[in-house]
Design a protein around this motif. Structure first.
Motif, mmCIF file in Angstrom:
data_model
loop_
_atom_site.group_PDB
_atom_site.id
_atom_site.type_symbol
_atom_site.label_atom_id
_atom_site.label_comp_id
_atom_site.label_asym_id
_atom_site.label_seq_id
_atom_site.Cartn_x
_atom_site.Cartn_y
_atom_site.Cartn_z
ATOM 1 N N LEU A 1 2.628 1.133 12.279
ATOM 2 C CA LEU A 1 3.267 1.286 13.388
ATOM 3 C C LEU A 1 2.454 1.086 14.690
ATOM 4 C CD1 LEU A 1 6.036 4.078 12.690
ATOM 5 C CD2 LEU A 1 6.462 1.374 13.191
ATOM 6 N N LYS A 2 1.256 1.860 14.734
ATOM 7 C CA LYS A 2 0.122 1.967 15.454
ATOM 8 C C LYS A 2 -0.311 0.532 15.933
ATOM 9 C CE LYS A 2 -1.010 6.577 15.040
ATOM 10 N NZ LYS A 2 -2.106 7.723 14.811
ATOM 11 N N LYS A 3 -0.400 -0.445 14.933
ATOM 12 C CA LYS A 3 -0.728 -1.493 14.834
ATOM 13 C C LYS A 3 0.219 -2.719 15.240
ATOM 14 C CE LYS A 3 -5.124 -2.092 13.023
ATOM 15 N NZ LYS A 3 -6.194 -2.829 13.394
ATOM 16 N N GLY A 4 1.363 -2.042 15.547
ATOM 17 C CA GLY A 4 2.667 -2.909 15.710
ATOM 18 C C GLY A 4 3.286 -3.549 14.647
ATOM 19 N N VAL A 5 3.004 -3.170 13.325
ATOM 20 C CA VAL A 5 3.400 -3.729 12.358
ATOM 21 C C VAL A 5 4.669 -2.884 11.714
ATOM 22 C CG1 VAL A 5 3.242 -4.731 9.983
ATOM 23 C CG2 VAL A 5 1.438 -4.820 11.722
ATOM 24 N N GLU A 6 6.034 -3.553 12.056
ATOM 25 C CA GLU A 6 7.250 -2.580 11.335
ATOM 26 C C GLU A 6 7.236 -2.797 9.737
ATOM 27 O OE1 GLU A 6 10.132 0.184 11.848
ATOM 28 O OE2 GLU A 6 8.675 -0.723 13.450
ATOM 29 N N LEU A 7 7.352 -1.849 8.910
ATOM 30 C CA LEU A 7 7.666 -2.012 7.760
ATOM 31 C C LEU A 7 9.037 -2.132 7.585
ATOM 32 C CD1 LEU A 7 5.761 1.095 5.946
ATOM 33 C CD2 LEU A 7 5.162 -1.284 5.961
ATOM 34 N N ASP A 8 9.384 -2.838 6.684
ATOM 35 C CA ASP A 8 10.813 -3.017 6.079
ATOM 36 C C ASP A 8 11.499 -1.998 5.825
ATOM 37 O OD1 ASP A 8 9.303 -3.020 3.630
ATOM 38 O OD2 ASP A 8 10.398 -4.934 2.837
ATOM 39 N N ALA A 9 12.770 -1.898 5.757
ATOM 40 C CA ALA A 9 13.834 -1.020 5.445
ATOM 41 C C ALA A 9 13.437 -0.538 3.852
ATOM 42 C CB ALA A 9 15.302 -1.158 5.715
ATOM 43 N N ASP A 10 13.266 -1.490 2.950
ATOM 44 C CA ASP A 10 13.247 -1.383 1.605
ATOM 45 C C ASP A 10 12.029 -0.450 1.318
ATOM 46 O OD1 ASP A 10 15.625 -2.922 1.028
ATOM 47 O OD2 ASP A 10 14.501 -4.652 0.589
ATOM 48 N N SER A 11 10.770 -0.903 1.851
ATOM 49 C CA SER A 11 9.796 -0.052 1.679
ATOM 50 C C SER A 11 9.884 1.449 2.199
ATOM 51 C CB SER A 11 8.560 -0.707 2.658
ATOM 52 O OG SER A 11 7.251 -0.042 2.366
ATOM 53 N N VAL A 12 10.447 1.723 3.271
ATOM 54 C CA VAL A 12 10.701 3.222 3.625
ATOM 55 C C VAL A 12 11.533 3.737 2.939
ATOM 56 C CG1 VAL A 12 11.346 4.582 5.522
ATOM 57 C CG2 VAL A 12 10.077 2.506 5.955
ATOM 58 N N CYS A 13 12.712 3.108 2.340
ATOM 59 C CA CYS A 13 13.885 3.584 1.605
ATOM 60 C C CYS A 13 13.072 3.854 0.088
ATOM 61 C CB CYS A 13 14.927 2.680 1.431
ATOM 62 S SG CYS A 13 15.973 2.520 2.643
ATOM 63 N N PHE A 14 12.101 3.211 -0.265
ATOM 64 C CA PHE A 14 11.498 3.322 -1.732
ATOM 65 C C PHE A 14 10.823 4.369 -1.610
ATOM 66 C CE2 PHE A 14 7.827 3.036 -4.316
ATOM 67 C CZ PHE A 14 8.348 2.778 -5.613
ATOM 68 N N GLN A 15 9.905 4.851 -0.525
ATOM 69 C CA GLN A 15 9.093 5.964 -0.305
ATOM 70 C C GLN A 15 10.124 7.367 -0.192
ATOM 71 O OE1 GLN A 15 6.481 5.720 2.863
ATOM 72 N NE2 GLN A 15 6.666 3.507 2.734
ATOM 73 N N LEU A 16 11.247 7.068 0.168
ATOM 74 C CA LEU A 16 12.278 8.317 0.290
ATOM 75 C C LEU A 16 12.708 8.387 -1.097
ATOM 76 C CD1 LEU A 16 14.155 10.136 2.318
ATOM 77 C CD2 LEU A 16 15.656 8.152 1.955
ATOM 78 N N LEU B 1 0.841 -1.168 -0.026
ATOM 79 C CA LEU B 1 0.079 -0.051 0.195
ATOM 80 C C LEU B 1 0.657 1.241 -0.058
ATOM 81 C CD1 LEU B 1 -2.925 -1.089 2.686
ATOM 82 C CD2 LEU B 1 -3.213 -0.695 0.122
ATOM 83 N N THR B 2 1.955 1.482 0.875
ATOM 84 C CA THR B 2 2.674 2.562 0.933
ATOM 85 C C THR B 2 3.556 2.725 -0.443
ATOM 86 O OG1 THR B 2 4.475 1.196 2.149
ATOM 87 C CG2 THR B 2 2.938 2.774 3.546
ATOM 88 N N ASN B 3 4.124 1.796 -0.895
ATOM 89 C CA ASN B 3 4.859 1.746 -2.093
ATOM 90 C C ASN B 3 3.782 2.259 -3.296
ATOM 91 O OD1 ASN B 3 7.004 1.122 -0.767
ATOM 92 N ND2 ASN B 3 6.995 -1.010 -1.496
ATOM 93 N N ALA B 4 2.734 1.803 -3.345
ATOM 94 C CA ALA B 4 1.768 1.995 -4.360
ATOM 95 C C ALA B 4 1.339 3.559 -4.281
ATOM 96 C CB ALA B 4 0.386 1.452 -4.215
ATOM 97 N N PHE B 5 1.215 4.166 -3.158
ATOM 98 C CA PHE B 5 0.640 5.583 -3.005
ATOM 99 C C PHE B 5 1.934 6.232 -3.471
ATOM 100 C CE2 PHE B 5 -3.103 3.689 -1.029
ATOM 101 C CZ PHE B 5 -3.949 4.445 -1.556
ATOM 102 N N ALA B 6 3.038 5.808 -2.723
ATOM 103 C CA ALA B 6 4.189 6.548 -3.024
ATOM 104 C C ALA B 6 4.662 6.791 -4.569
ATOM 105 C CB ALA B 6 5.595 6.064 -2.183
ATOM 106 N N ARG B 7 4.615 5.755 -5.152
ATOM 107 C CA ARG B 7 4.916 5.548 -6.664
ATOM 108 C C ARG B 7 3.870 6.706 -7.312
ATOM 109 N NH1 ARG B 7 3.800 0.633 -6.796
ATOM 110 N NH2 ARG B 7 5.758 -0.111 -6.671
ATOM 111 N N ARG B 8 2.782 6.928 -6.981
ATOM 112 C CA ARG B 8 2.055 7.803 -7.792
ATOM 113 C C ARG B 8 2.064 8.963 -7.179
ATOM 114 N NH1 ARG B 8 0.628 2.833 -7.794
ATOM 115 N NH2 ARG B 8 -0.276 1.820 -9.545
#
Length: 126
Positions: free
Chosen positions: A74-89, A53-60
Protein backbone atom coordinates in the motif's frame (compact mmCIF):
# COMPACT_ATOMS: atom_id res chain seq x y z
CA UNK A 1 5.54 -14.49 -23.75
CA UNK A 2 6.43 -11.53 -21.58
CA UNK A 3 8.91 -13.44 -19.39
CA UNK A 4 11.95 -11.77 -20.96
CA UNK A 5 11.69 -8.14 -22.01
CA UNK A 6 14.55 -6.39 -23.81
CA UNK A 7 16.86 -9.27 -22.91
CA UNK A 8 16.10 -8.92 -19.18
CA UNK A 9 13.98 -10.86 -16.75
CA UNK A 10 10.50 -9.44 -16.21
CA UNK A 11 8.20 -9.25 -13.21
CA UNK A 12 6.12 -12.04 -14.81
CA UNK A 13 9.12 -14.38 -14.77
CA UNK A 14 9.80 -13.64 -11.12
CA UNK A 15 6.13 -14.14 -10.25
CA UNK A 16 6.27 -17.61 -11.82
CA UNK A 17 9.42 -18.39 -9.83
CA UNK A 18 7.82 -17.13 -6.62
CA UNK A 19 4.78 -19.35 -7.23
CA UNK A 20 7.03 -22.39 -7.66
CA UNK A 21 8.83 -21.66 -4.40
CA UNK A 22 5.53 -21.03 -2.62
CA UNK A 23 4.03 -24.33 -3.77
CA UNK A 24 7.16 -26.27 -2.85
CA UNK A 25 7.38 -24.68 0.63
CA UNK A 26 10.79 -23.11 0.00
CA UNK A 27 10.08 -19.94 1.95
CA UNK A 28 13.74 -18.96 2.24
CA UNK A 29 14.17 -19.25 -1.52
CA UNK A 30 10.90 -17.40 -2.09
CA UNK A 31 12.11 -14.47 0.01
CA UNK A 32 15.58 -14.49 -1.58
CA UNK A 33 14.07 -14.48 -5.07
CA UNK A 34 11.88 -11.52 -4.11
CA UNK A 35 14.85 -9.59 -2.71
CA UNK A 36 16.96 -10.46 -5.75
CA UNK A 37 14.19 -9.24 -8.02
CA UNK A 38 14.23 -5.85 -6.33
CA UNK A 39 17.87 -5.38 -5.40
CA UNK A 40 19.85 -7.14 -8.10
CA UNK A 41 17.56 -6.77 -11.10
CA UNK A 42 15.78 -3.53 -10.06
CA UNK A 43 12.39 -4.98 -10.98
CA UNK A 44 9.50 -3.42 -9.12
CA UNK A 45 6.95 -5.88 -7.71
CA UNK A 46 3.38 -5.65 -8.92
CA UNK A 47 0.07 -6.55 -7.24
CA UNK A 48 0.50 -10.21 -8.21
CA UNK A 49 3.95 -10.33 -6.59
CA UNK A 50 2.63 -8.95 -3.31
CA UNK A 51 -0.38 -11.31 -3.45
CA UNK A 52 1.93 -14.32 -3.87
CA UNK A 53 4.04 -13.23 -0.90
CA UNK A 54 1.18 -12.39 1.45
CA UNK A 55 -0.70 -15.57 0.62
CA UNK A 56 2.43 -17.69 1.06
CA UNK A 57 3.07 -16.32 4.54
CA UNK A 58 -0.61 -16.45 5.53
CA UNK A 59 -0.85 -20.08 4.37
CA UNK A 60 1.94 -20.93 6.81
CA UNK A 61 0.37 -18.99 9.68
CA UNK A 62 2.87 -16.11 9.52
CA UNK A 63 0.14 -13.49 9.63
CA UNK A 64 2.29 -10.67 10.97
CA UNK A 65 4.62 -10.98 8.00
CA UNK A 66 1.73 -11.23 5.54
CA UNK A 67 0.21 -8.09 7.01
CA UNK A 68 3.53 -6.21 6.91
CA UNK A 69 3.98 -7.07 3.24
CA UNK A 70 0.45 -5.94 2.36
CA UNK A 71 1.00 -2.65 4.20
CA UNK A 72 4.32 -2.20 2.37
CA UNK A 73 2.48 -2.73 -0.92
CA UNK A 74 0.00 0.00 0.00
CA UNK A 75 2.84 2.39 0.82
CA UNK A 76 4.29 1.64 -2.63
CA UNK A 77 0.92 2.48 -4.17
CA UNK A 78 0.10 -1.13 -5.06
CA UNK A 79 -3.39 -2.25 -4.12
CA UNK A 80 -3.82 -5.96 -3.37
CA UNK A 81 -6.81 -7.62 -4.94
CA UNK A 82 -9.79 -8.52 -2.77
CA UNK A 83 -9.15 -12.26 -3.21
CA UNK A 84 -5.73 -11.95 -1.61
CA UNK A 85 -6.96 -10.02 1.43
CA UNK A 86 -9.93 -12.40 1.76
CA UNK A 87 -7.56 -15.39 1.57
CA UNK A 88 -5.56 -14.03 4.51
CA UNK A 89 -8.74 -13.46 6.49
CA UNK A 90 -10.14 -16.92 5.74
CA UNK A 91 -6.81 -18.59 6.56
CA UNK A 92 -6.57 -16.82 9.91
CA UNK A 93 -10.17 -17.78 10.74
CA UNK A 94 -9.61 -21.43 9.79
CA UNK A 95 -6.50 -21.52 12.00
CA UNK A 96 -8.66 -20.01 14.75
CA UNK A 97 -6.35 -17.03 15.11
CA UNK A 98 -9.04 -14.53 15.99
CA UNK A 99 -6.68 -11.63 16.62
CA UNK A 100 -5.42 -11.76 13.02
CA UNK A 101 -8.88 -12.54 11.69
CA UNK A 102 -10.06 -9.26 13.22
CA UNK A 103 -7.04 -7.37 11.84
CA UNK A 104 -7.59 -8.71 8.31
CA UNK A 105 -11.30 -7.88 8.55
CA UNK A 106 -10.39 -4.31 9.47
CA UNK A 107 -8.01 -4.26 6.51
CA UNK A 108 -10.88 -5.30 4.23
CA UNK A 109 -13.12 -2.59 5.64
CA UNK A 110 -10.36 0.01 5.26
CA UNK A 111 -10.07 -0.89 1.60
CA UNK A 112 -13.84 -0.83 1.14
CA UNK A 113 -13.83 -4.35 -0.21
CA UNK A 114 -16.93 -6.49 0.22
CA UNK A 115 -16.16 -9.83 1.90
CA UNK A 116 -16.49 -12.78 -0.44
CA UNK A 117 -18.63 -15.85 0.08
CA UNK A 118 -15.51 -17.66 1.37
CA UNK A 119 -15.08 -15.06 4.11
CA UNK A 120 -18.66 -15.44 5.27
CA UNK A 121 -18.26 -19.24 5.20
CA UNK A 122 -15.06 -19.01 7.25
CA UNK A 123 -16.89 -17.09 9.96
CA UNK A 124 -19.64 -19.69 9.97
CA UNK A 125 -16.93 -22.40 10.23
CA UNK A 126 -15.04 -20.67 13.04
Amino acid sequence: PGLIEDGKASVKMFNLLLRVYDRSAYMTRLWLAYRSMRERYQIEPDAETFAILTNAFARRGEFERAYAISEHALKKGVELDADSVCFQLVTAAKKRDYQWTKIFLQQLKKRLVRPTVQVRAAFAYA
